[in-house]
Design a protein around this motif. Structure first.
Motif, PDB file in Angstrom:
ATOM      1  N   PHE A  74      61.835 -27.209   8.543  1.00  0.00           N
ATOM      2  CA  PHE A  74      61.621 -26.474   9.789  1.00  0.00           C
ATOM      3  C   PHE A  74      62.977 -26.168  10.429  1.00  0.00           C
ATOM      4  CE2 PHE A  74      62.095 -30.805  11.198  1.00  0.00           C
ATOM      5  CZ  PHE A  74      62.788 -30.704  12.391  1.00  0.00           C
ATOM      6  N   PHE A  75      62.990 -25.127  11.241  1.00  0.00           N
ATOM      7  CA  PHE A  75      64.189 -24.776  12.007  1.00  0.00           C
ATOM      8  C   PHE A  75      63.739 -24.283  13.367  1.00  0.00           C
ATOM      9  CE2 PHE A  75      67.562 -21.916  13.445  1.00  0.00           C
ATOM     10  CZ  PHE A  75      68.658 -22.775  13.339  1.00  0.00           C
ATOM     11  N   ASP A  76      64.226 -24.904  14.422  1.00  0.00           N
ATOM     12  CA  ASP A  76      63.926 -24.514  15.792  1.00  0.00           C
ATOM     13  C   ASP A  76      64.936 -23.443  16.186  1.00  0.00           C
ATOM     14  OD1 ASP A  76      63.801 -24.272  18.572  1.00  0.00           O
ATOM     15  OD2 ASP A  76      63.452 -26.411  18.886  1.00  0.00           O
ATOM     16  N   THR A  77      64.470 -22.204  16.337  1.00  0.00           N
ATOM     17  CA  THR A  77      65.377 -21.088  16.598  1.00  0.00           C
ATOM     18  C   THR A  77      66.034 -21.174  17.974  1.00  0.00           C
ATOM     19  OG1 THR A  77      63.600 -19.684  17.448  1.00  0.00           O
ATOM     20  CG2 THR A  77      64.081 -19.547  15.089  1.00  0.00           C
ATOM     21  N   ARG A  78      65.379 -21.793  18.917  1.00  0.00           N
ATOM     22  CA  ARG A  78      65.930 -21.883  20.277  1.00  0.00           C
ATOM     23  C   ARG A  78      66.984 -22.980  20.379  1.00  0.00           C
ATOM     24  NH1 ARG A  78      60.005 -21.089  23.014  1.00  0.00           N
ATOM     25  NH2 ARG A  78      59.781 -18.914  22.358  1.00  0.00           N
ATOM     26  N   ALA A  79      66.730 -24.109  19.750  1.00  0.00           N
ATOM     27  CA  ALA A  79      67.685 -25.234  19.801  1.00  0.00           C
ATOM     28  C   ALA A  79      68.734 -25.133  18.699  1.00  0.00           C
ATOM     29  CB  ALA A  79      66.936 -26.557  19.672  1.00  0.00           C
ATOM     30  N   GLN A  80      68.505 -24.205  17.748  1.00  0.00           N
ATOM     31  CA  GLN A  80      69.404 -24.042  16.598  1.00  0.00           C
ATOM     32  C   GLN A  80      69.552 -25.352  15.819  1.00  0.00           C
ATOM     33  OE1 GLN A  80      71.091 -20.907  15.570  1.00  0.00           O
ATOM     34  NE2 GLN A  80      69.235 -20.418  16.701  1.00  0.00           N
ATOM     35  N   ARG A  81      68.424 -26.030  15.634  1.00  0.00           N
ATOM     36  CA  ARG A  81      68.398 -27.290  14.884  1.00  0.00           C
ATOM     37  C   ARG A  81      67.202 -27.290  13.963  1.00  0.00           C
ATOM     38  NH1 ARG A  81      68.123 -32.179  18.700  1.00  0.00           N
ATOM     39  NH2 ARG A  81      67.765 -33.102  16.671  1.00  0.00           N
TER      40      ARG A  81
ATOM     41  N   ASP B  63      53.435 -15.979  13.896  1.00  0.00           N
ATOM     42  CA  ASP B  63      53.924 -14.665  14.304  1.00  0.00           C
ATOM     43  C   ASP B  63      53.820 -13.772  13.073  1.00  0.00           C
ATOM     44  OD1 ASP B  63      55.300 -12.385  14.998  1.00  0.00           O
ATOM     45  OD2 ASP B  63      57.041 -13.448  15.796  1.00  0.00           O
ATOM     46  N   LEU B  64      52.772 -12.970  13.018  1.00  0.00           N
ATOM     47  CA  LEU B  64      52.522 -12.128  11.843  1.00  0.00           C
ATOM     48  C   LEU B  64      53.521 -10.994  11.701  1.00  0.00           C
ATOM     49  CD1 LEU B  64      48.630 -12.020  12.023  1.00  0.00           C
ATOM     50  CD2 LEU B  64      50.063 -13.423  10.519  1.00  0.00           C
ATOM     51  N   SER B  65      54.291 -10.702  12.757  1.00  0.00           N
ATOM     52  CA  SER B  65      55.275  -9.626  12.675  1.00  0.00           C
ATOM     53  C   SER B  65      56.594 -10.094  12.052  1.00  0.00           C
ATOM     54  CB  SER B  65      55.549  -9.047  14.064  1.00  0.00           C
ATOM     55  OG  SER B  65      56.210  -9.996  14.873  1.00  0.00           O
ATOM     56  N   PHE B  66      56.751 -11.407  11.851  1.00  0.00           N
ATOM     57  CA  PHE B  66      58.000 -11.958  11.328  1.00  0.00           C
ATOM     58  C   PHE B  66      58.165 -11.629   9.850  1.00  0.00           C
ATOM     59  CE2 PHE B  66      60.226 -15.508   9.204  1.00  0.00           C
ATOM     60  CZ  PHE B  66      61.463 -15.369   9.800  1.00  0.00           C
TER      61      PHE B  66
ATOM     62  N   ARG C 144      57.208 -17.798  10.779  1.00  0.00           N
ATOM     63  CA  ARG C 144      57.589 -18.158  12.153  1.00  0.00           C
ATOM     64  C   ARG C 144      56.318 -18.519  12.915  1.00  0.00           C
ATOM     65  NH1 ARG C 144      61.353 -14.171  15.141  1.00  0.00           N
ATOM     66  NH2 ARG C 144      59.592 -12.770  14.861  1.00  0.00           N
ATOM     67  N   TYR C 145      56.390 -19.645  13.615  1.00  0.00           N
ATOM     68  CA  TYR C 145      55.271 -20.118  14.426  1.00  0.00           C
ATOM     69  C   TYR C 145      55.738 -20.401  15.842  1.00  0.00           C
ATOM     70  CZ  TYR C 145      51.841 -20.656  10.725  1.00  0.00           C
ATOM     71  OH  TYR C 145      50.947 -20.395   9.731  1.00  0.00           O
ATOM     72  N   HIS C 146      54.872 -20.078  16.778  1.00  0.00           N
ATOM     73  CA  HIS C 146      55.065 -20.461  18.171  1.00  0.00           C
ATOM     74  C   HIS C 146      54.242 -21.726  18.349  1.00  0.00           C
ATOM     75  CE1 HIS C 146      57.140 -16.744  19.038  1.00  0.00           C
ATOM     76  NE2 HIS C 146      56.217 -16.144  18.296  1.00  0.00           N
ATOM     77  N   VAL C 147      54.900 -22.784  18.783  1.00  0.00           N
ATOM     78  CA  VAL C 147      54.292 -24.111  18.821  1.00  0.00           C
ATOM     79  C   VAL C 147      54.430 -24.695  20.220  1.00  0.00           C
ATOM     80  CG1 VAL C 147      54.483 -26.473  17.902  1.00  0.00           C
ATOM     81  CG2 VAL C 147      54.835 -24.510  16.387  1.00  0.00           C
ATOM     82  N   ASN C 148      53.381 -25.400  20.646  1.00  0.00           N
ATOM     83  CA  ASN C 148      53.468 -26.158  21.875  1.00  0.00           C
ATOM     84  C   ASN C 148      53.158 -27.605  21.532  1.00  0.00           C
ATOM     85  OD1 ASN C 148      52.304 -27.555  24.354  1.00  0.00           O
ATOM     86  ND2 ASN C 148      53.216 -25.703  25.222  1.00  0.00           N
ATOM     87  N   ALA C 149      54.111 -28.487  21.812  1.00  0.00           N
ATOM     88  CA  ALA C 149      53.947 -29.913  21.571  1.00  0.00           C
ATOM     89  C   ALA C 149      54.226 -30.646  22.868  1.00  0.00           C
ATOM     90  CB  ALA C 149      54.896 -30.386  20.472  1.00  0.00           C
ATOM     91  N   ASN C 150      53.215 -31.299  23.362  1.00  0.00           N
ATOM     92  CA  ASN C 150      53.388 -32.115  24.568  1.00  0.00           C
ATOM     93  C   ASN C 150      53.867 -31.286  25.761  1.00  0.00           C
ATOM     94  OD1 ASN C 150      52.789 -34.735  25.281  1.00  0.00           O
ATOM     95  ND2 ASN C 150      54.922 -35.386  25.247  1.00  0.00           N
ATOM     96  N   GLY C 151      53.399 -30.032  25.846  1.00  0.00           N
ATOM     97  CA  GLY C 151      53.747 -29.165  26.971  1.00  0.00           C
ATOM     98  C   GLY C 151      55.051 -28.408  26.844  1.00  0.00           C
ATOM     99  N   VAL C 152      55.731 -28.534  25.708  1.00  0.00           N
ATOM    100  CA  VAL C 152      56.998 -27.844  25.487  1.00  0.00           C
ATOM    101  C   VAL C 152      56.797 -26.777  24.406  1.00  0.00           C
ATOM    102  CG1 VAL C 152      59.419 -28.098  24.806  1.00  0.00           C
ATOM    103  CG2 VAL C 152      58.295 -29.920  26.098  1.00  0.00           C
TER     104      VAL C 152
ATOM    105  N   LEU D  97      59.429 -22.055  15.800  1.00  0.00           N
ATOM    106  CA  LEU D  97      59.855 -22.718  14.574  1.00  0.00           C
ATOM    107  C   LEU D  97      59.731 -21.809  13.366  1.00  0.00           C
ATOM    108  CD1 LEU D  97      58.060 -26.196  14.911  1.00  0.00           C
ATOM    109  CD2 LEU D  97      60.379 -25.586  15.621  1.00  0.00           C
ATOM    110  N   LEU D  98      60.763 -21.841  12.531  1.00  0.00           N
ATOM    111  CA  LEU D  98      60.674 -21.242  11.205  1.00  0.00           C
ATOM    112  C   LEU D  98      60.297 -22.386  10.270  1.00  0.00           C
ATOM    113  CD1 LEU D  98      63.916 -19.064  11.163  1.00  0.00           C
ATOM    114  CD2 LEU D  98      61.616 -18.423  11.903  1.00  0.00           C
TER     115      LEU D  98
END
Length: 99
Positions: A64-71, A32-35, A45-53, A57-58
């Protein structure tokens, strides 16, 4: 019983850049170049798809930090466990296959 992991390999995996791990695993990732990081300079910040999910991620180096899961975490094993919802032993197996 499975093959044990040498401490030197674990150390290497702990220090692997998260982006390199994503690439080795064959995950789709788009920066995400706007981050613009607020706290940690150099974080991306990257938008990642792993195994269809989809993940947002920061990443900075091996961390790494998953912004959606807060982990987050650090190192290849943590990242693989998080992305695939698997245990340590399964993550090691996947990392060995991806090397």
């Amino acid at each position: 019983m499975g093959k044990s992991v040498d401490n030197s390999i674990l150390d290497e995996w702990r220090n692997l850049d998260a982006l390199l791990v994503l690439k080795r695993l064959g995950c789709y990732s788009k920066q995400d170049l706007s981050f613009e990081p607020v706290k940690a300079t150099g974080t991306q910040r990257y938008h990642v798809n792993a195994n269809g999910v989809d993940y947002e991620l920061l990443v900075k180096g091996p961390r790494f930090f998953d912004t959606r899961a807060q982990r987050g975490g650090g190192g290849a094993v943590d990242l693989v466990m998080h992305l695939y919802g698997i245990d340590f032993k399964s993550a090691v197996k996947r990392l060995r296959a991806a090397s």
